[in-house]
Write an enzyme that holds these catalytic residues in place. Structure first.
Site, PDB file in Angstrom:
ATOM      1  CB  SER A 136      -0.875  -0.035   1.254  1.00  0.00           C
ATOM      2  OG  SER A 136      -1.587   1.172   1.369  1.00  0.00           O
ATOM      3  CE  LYS A 162      -4.659   0.078   0.595  1.00  0.00           C
ATOM      4  NZ  LYS A 162      -5.232  -0.735   1.689  1.00  0.00           N
ATOM      5  CE  LYS A 164      -3.909   4.067   2.327  1.00  0.00           C
ATOM      6  NZ  LYS A 164      -5.061   3.425   2.973  1.00  0.00           N
ATOM      7  CG  ASP A 189      -7.678   2.388   0.821  1.00  0.00           C
ATOM      8  OD1 ASP A 189      -8.852   2.808   0.957  1.00  0.00           O
ATOM      9  OD2 ASP A 189      -7.011   1.906   1.758  1.00  0.00           O
ATOM     10  CD  GLU A 214      -8.686  -0.896   1.091  1.00  0.00           C
ATOM     11  OE1 GLU A 214      -7.738  -1.088   0.294  1.00  0.00           O
ATOM     12  OE2 GLU A 214      -8.554  -0.943   2.321  1.00  0.00           O
ATOM     13  CG  ASP A 239     -10.264  -0.775   5.341  1.00  0.00           C
ATOM     14  OD1 ASP A 239     -10.492  -1.211   6.481  1.00  0.00           O
ATOM     15  OD2 ASP A 239      -9.189  -0.191   5.062  1.00  0.00           O
ATOM     16  CE  LYS A 263      -7.007  -2.130   7.100  1.00  0.00           C
ATOM     17  NZ  LYS A 263      -7.128  -0.645   7.096  1.00  0.00           N
ATOM     18  N   GLY A 291      -3.765  -3.978   6.311  1.00  0.00           N
ATOM     19  CA  GLY A 291      -2.696  -3.651   7.248  1.00  0.00           C
ATOM     20  C   GLY A 291      -2.992  -2.358   7.970  1.00  0.00           C
TER      21      GLY A 291
HETATM   22  O1  OSB Z   1      -6.972   1.950   4.678  1.00  0.00           O
HETATM   23  O2  OSB Z   1      -5.890   0.147   4.474  1.00  0.00           O
HETATM   24  C1  OSB Z   1      -5.976   1.274   4.950  1.00  0.00           C
HETATM   25  C2  OSB Z   1      -2.758   2.283   6.738  1.00  0.00           C
HETATM   26  C3  OSB Z   1      -3.292   2.891   7.854  1.00  0.00           C
HETATM   27  C4  OSB Z   1      -4.653   2.967   8.001  1.00  0.00           C
HETATM   28  C5  OSB Z   1      -5.497   2.461   7.027  1.00  0.00           C
HETATM   29  C6  OSB Z   1      -4.985   1.838   5.907  1.00  0.00           C
HETATM   30  C7  OSB Z   1      -3.576   1.771   5.759  1.00  0.00           C
HETATM   31  C8  OSB Z   1      -2.916   1.189   4.597  1.00  0.00           C
HETATM   32  C9  OSB Z   1      -1.527   0.663   4.764  1.00  0.00           C
HETATM   33  O3  OSB Z   1      -3.422   1.152   3.501  1.00  0.00           O
HETATM   34  C10 OSB Z   1      -1.525  -0.761   5.187  1.00  0.00           C
HETATM   35  C11 OSB Z   1      -0.170  -1.258   5.626  1.00  0.00           C
HETATM   36  O4  OSB Z   1       0.764  -1.235   4.828  1.00  0.00           O
HETATM   37  O5  OSB Z   1      -0.052  -1.704   6.791  1.00  0.00           O
HETATM   38 MG    MG Z   2      -8.192   0.829   3.428  1.00  0.00          MG
END
Ligand code: OSB
Ligand code: MG
Length: 370
Positions: A136, A162, A164, A189, A214, A239, A263, A291
């Protein structure tokens, strides 16, 4: 088993690189670790994935500490527990606070597995010997640098990228990434940054053949997502909206989601994660493991969960070196060719690195059964 003693550590670790979402930028990770000890001296570890501030969900490190100390530990300390599934039951009188519950439950799962000479993956019923991982990537307004970052991770072998997105950082970004990386499995995401007024914009993402989008809409919504999904070709993956098996059932019945991001912390633990996994598997809904920028302890739980058969999409369970100069487990979690080899040691299968752990410990609290 009887939980005799619990130690909670408040931790502070610096991320290797800042991580930006539609809500802001992380530089440090403040979190809790919990170590539970049974009457035979076995220990198990759990991590709270709650952040310092309540942007992702209502929970924070401090609300988790409060819930654990004042409500959850009294329910397990000194109690005879036959199987970790019972912990979910013991906690059922307390509403939500899922990340707090999961911290305690996760430690008890690890303890249970160690006590019974099983890997955590085996204790959960998982069979995969290695798991496929994606990565991510946070928002980076410098497009050239973002392309370079993505290219670097693809070269490292990550199986899915992925990125953001947020209003103003979406369609053109995905277009540019697709142009540079035409064949890589890619997804976006939004962390709830859009509303139904953005339907036309979100439809433009269909062009890029994304594996999924997402959580485009509100964190507490499952109605508007169904409306949106009817107009999108790209599958929606929820999510933030999913806190339980019940949420999962409703979102699937409504057609709000075609894929579920599990999660462990968000759904209240490994027992609930497994229930969601099984429910989705019966209905042909793929799941993957999300994550929360975990340390090695939380990461190890994610790796074990991902060995279940319906985790058919790569997770956000990147290697330790993606986040930390120095992780707090030994060995660190290593990604090779886009795979993590599931450890074969009992429990979470990675040993705490106490020297590193102590270095990042801000405060330590001890609790004992009477
Ligand atoms: O939305 O999945 C998410 C990190 C912090 C809070 C929310 C998210 C995320 C990530 C990174 O997308 C996930 C990771 O690499 O641990
Ligand atoms: Mg997410």
């Amino acid at each position: 088993m009887i939980i005799k003693e619990v130690t909670i550590r408040k931790m502070k670790m610096s991320l290797k690189d800042p991580f930006t979402t539609s809500f802001g930028t992380f530089r440090d990770k403040d979190f809790l670790l919990l170590e539970a000890k049974d009457e035979l001296g076995n220990t198990g570890w759990g991590e709270s994935v709650a952040f310092h501030s309540p942007w992702y969900s209502e929970e924070t490190l401090e609300t988790n500490l409060h819930m654990i100390k004042d409500f959850l530990l009294p329910l397990v300390l000194g109690k005879e527990i036959g199987h970790p599934d019972e912990v979910n039951e013991l906690f059922s009188a307390i509403r939500r606070n899922n990340m707090a519950k999961s911290t305690v439950e996760g430690a008890i799962w690890d303890l249970y597995a160690k006590r019974n000479k099983l890997t955590l993956a085996e204790a959960l019923g998982g069979e995969q010997e290695k798991i496929e991982v994606g990565i991510s990537i946070g928002i980076d307004e410098d497009m050239n640098r973002l392309v370079e970052t993505v290219g670097g991770f693809i070269e490292e072998g990550y199986k899915r990228i992925k990125v953001k997105i947020k209003p103003g950082f979406d369609v053109e970004v995905m277009r540019e990434l697709r142009r540079n990386f035409p064949d890589v499995p890619m997804m976006a995401d939004a962390n709830s940054a859009y509303t139904l007024e953005d339907v036309d914009l979100l439809k433009q993402l269909d062009e890029f053949n994304l594996t999924m989008i997402e959580q485009p809409l509100a964190s507490d919504d499952i109605i508007d997502h169904a409306t949106l999904q009817k107009q999108l070709e790209t599958p929606i993956c929820l999510d933030e909206s999913i806190h339980s098996l019940e949420d999962t059932r409703k979102a699937i019945e409504l057609g709000s989601t075609k894929i579920i991001n599990i999660k462990i912390g968000r759904v209240g633990g490994l027992t609930e994660s497994k229930k969601i996994h099984d429910y989705c598997m019966e209905r042909g809904i793929p799941v993957w493991c999300g994550g929360m920028l975990e340390s090695g302890i939380g990461r190890a739980h994610n790796v074990a969960l991902t060995t279940l058969p319906n985790f058919i999409l790569p997770g956000d369970t990147a290697g330790s070196s993606r986040y930390w100069e120095q992780d707090i487990i030994s060995p660190e979690v290593v990604v090779e060719d886009g795979y993590i080899t599931v450890p074969t040691g009992y429990g979470i299968g990675y040993e705490p690195d106490f020297e590193a752990m102590d270095q990042f410990t801000v405060e330590k609290m001890h609790f004992k059964a009477e």
